[in-house]
Write a protein that holds these residues in place. Sequence first.
Motif, mmCIF file in Angstrom:
data_model
loop_
_atom_site.group_PDB
_atom_site.id
_atom_site.type_symbol
_atom_site.label_atom_id
_atom_site.label_comp_id
_atom_site.label_asym_id
_atom_site.label_seq_id
_atom_site.Cartn_x
_atom_site.Cartn_y
_atom_site.Cartn_z
ATOM 1 N N ARG A 101 19.690 5.545 13.347
ATOM 2 C CA ARG A 101 20.066 4.528 12.360
ATOM 3 C C ARG A 101 18.890 4.126 11.491
ATOM 4 N NH1 ARG A 101 22.093 1.074 16.903
ATOM 5 N NH2 ARG A 101 20.157 0.095 16.355
ATOM 6 N N GLY A 102 17.708 4.134 12.057
ATOM 7 C CA GLY A 102 16.533 3.683 11.321
ATOM 8 C C GLY A 102 15.954 4.780 10.444
ATOM 9 N N VAL A 103 14.999 4.382 9.642
ATOM 10 C CA VAL A 103 14.307 5.324 8.771
ATOM 11 C C VAL A 103 12.823 5.264 9.099
ATOM 12 C CG1 VAL A 103 13.722 5.890 6.376
ATOM 13 C CG2 VAL A 103 16.010 5.043 6.946
ATOM 14 N N ALA A 104 12.241 6.438 9.225
ATOM 15 C CA ALA A 104 10.806 6.536 9.463
ATOM 16 C C ALA A 104 10.154 7.119 8.224
ATOM 17 C CB ALA A 104 10.529 7.415 10.678
ATOM 18 N N LEU A 105 8.893 6.841 8.095
ATOM 19 C CA LEU A 105 8.105 7.395 7.015
ATOM 20 C C LEU A 105 7.048 8.291 7.641
ATOM 21 C CD1 LEU A 105 8.293 6.884 3.975
ATOM 22 C CD2 LEU A 105 6.396 5.281 4.205
ATOM 23 N N SER A 106 6.893 9.487 7.090
ATOM 24 C CA SER A 106 5.894 10.430 7.583
ATOM 25 C C SER A 106 4.906 10.752 6.481
ATOM 26 C CB SER A 106 6.561 11.733 8.038
ATOM 27 O OG SER A 106 7.318 11.533 9.187
ATOM 28 N N LEU A 107 3.663 10.820 6.843
ATOM 29 C CA LEU A 107 2.614 11.178 5.916
ATOM 30 C C LEU A 107 2.619 12.691 5.749
ATOM 31 C CD1 LEU A 107 0.205 9.786 4.440
ATOM 32 C CD2 LEU A 107 -1.177 10.316 6.444
ATOM 33 N N THR A 108 2.609 13.174 4.527
ATOM 34 C CA THR A 108 2.548 14.616 4.273
ATOM 35 C C THR A 108 1.086 15.054 4.280
ATOM 36 O OG1 THR A 108 2.358 14.365 1.879
ATOM 37 C CG2 THR A 108 4.615 14.509 2.812
ATOM 38 N N ALA A 109 0.860 16.354 4.261
ATOM 39 C CA ALA A 109 -0.506 16.878 4.196
ATOM 40 C C ALA A 109 -1.196 16.388 2.923
ATOM 41 C CB ALA A 109 -0.488 18.402 4.254
ATOM 42 N N GLU A 110 -0.462 16.364 1.817
ATOM 43 C CA GLU A 110 -1.028 15.864 0.559
ATOM 44 C C GLU A 110 -1.336 14.369 0.665
ATOM 45 O OE1 GLU A 110 -2.623 15.895 -3.186
ATOM 46 O OE2 GLU A 110 -2.064 17.628 -1.966
ATOM 47 N N GLY A 111 -0.477 13.628 1.349
ATOM 48 C CA GLY A 111 -0.726 12.207 1.574
ATOM 49 C C GLY A 111 -1.963 11.986 2.421
ATOM 50 N N ARG A 112 -2.150 12.820 3.429
ATOM 51 C CA ARG A 112 -3.337 12.736 4.288
ATOM 52 C C ARG A 112 -4.594 12.995 3.447
ATOM 53 N NH1 ARG A 112 -5.621 10.595 8.482
ATOM 54 N NH2 ARG A 112 -3.760 10.857 9.710
ATOM 55 N N ARG A 113 -4.558 14.007 2.598
ATOM 56 C CA ARG A 113 -5.706 14.295 1.727
ATOM 57 C C ARG A 113 -5.977 13.118 0.776
ATOM 58 N NH1 ARG A 113 -3.529 19.438 2.212
ATOM 59 N NH2 ARG A 113 -2.238 19.281 0.327
ATOM 60 N N THR A 114 -4.915 12.520 0.265
ATOM 61 C CA THR A 114 -5.062 11.395 -0.665
ATOM 62 C C THR A 114 -5.728 10.207 0.015
ATOM 63 O OG1 THR A 114 -3.147 12.094 -1.944
ATOM 64 C CG2 THR A 114 -3.783 9.782 -2.132
ATOM 65 N N ILE A 115 -5.261 9.835 1.196
ATOM 66 C CA ILE A 115 -5.835 8.670 1.875
ATOM 67 C C ILE A 115 -7.268 8.956 2.314
ATOM 68 C CG2 ILE A 115 -4.918 9.138 4.200
ATOM 69 C CD1 ILE A 115 -5.183 5.693 2.527
ATOM 70 N N GLU A 116 -7.536 10.171 2.761
ATOM 71 C CA GLU A 116 -8.901 10.514 3.168
ATOM 72 C C GLU A 116 -9.855 10.534 1.973
ATOM 73 O OE1 GLU A 116 -8.527 14.125 5.440
ATOM 74 O OE2 GLU A 116 -7.829 13.038 7.224
ATOM 75 N N SER A 117 -9.356 10.914 0.822
ATOM 76 C CA SER A 117 -10.165 10.918 -0.396
ATOM 77 C C SER A 117 -10.427 9.492 -0.899
ATOM 78 C CB SER A 117 -9.456 11.738 -1.475
ATOM 79 O OG SER A 117 -10.146 11.659 -2.688
#
Length: 164
Positions: A101-117
């Motif tokens: 029923r719920g919704v989860a959010l997953s970080l993509t590889a591009e999202g991981r690169r963005t946050i690390e940058s």
Amino acid sequence: MANADTPATRWLSHDEQLAWRAYLRAHRELQVALDRDLTGSGLSLPEYELLSMLSEQEGDRARMSVLADLVVQSRSRVTHTAKRLEDRGWVRREPTPEDGRGVALSLTAEGRRTIESAAPTHVESVRTHFIDLLSTEQVSALYDMFAVVREHLVPGTRPDDEVR
């Protein structure tokens, strides 16, 4: 004028009023500065905060309701921020396997690169505009003061012990 059934308002003293206003202004101006410093990374402060909290979750994934609690924003606001991040390919929404029923959010590889940058820029901004302006004792006192406030506002919570 208060009647006999209404307690009198406990107005702030001059010093309390000065402290309250100093907090409000500094908090707002700090958020503006942190947001401004992230613009080169293509992120707003709320987007950075959501990606950052998501990156710290097991498997780079969390329910939207959990993220809303972590960033202290309404679920609606988190949904809007998540939509912008999803449109950029930095996160994806998924049904939660626990109950469907719920919704989860997953970080993509591009999202991981963005946050690390973006993280070094954000940390330097936090240091420049906040942490490095304070003594070690002031940082400790600030933590202690806001732990009391948070415990009052959210009874039973422990103030971010994992980062202390």
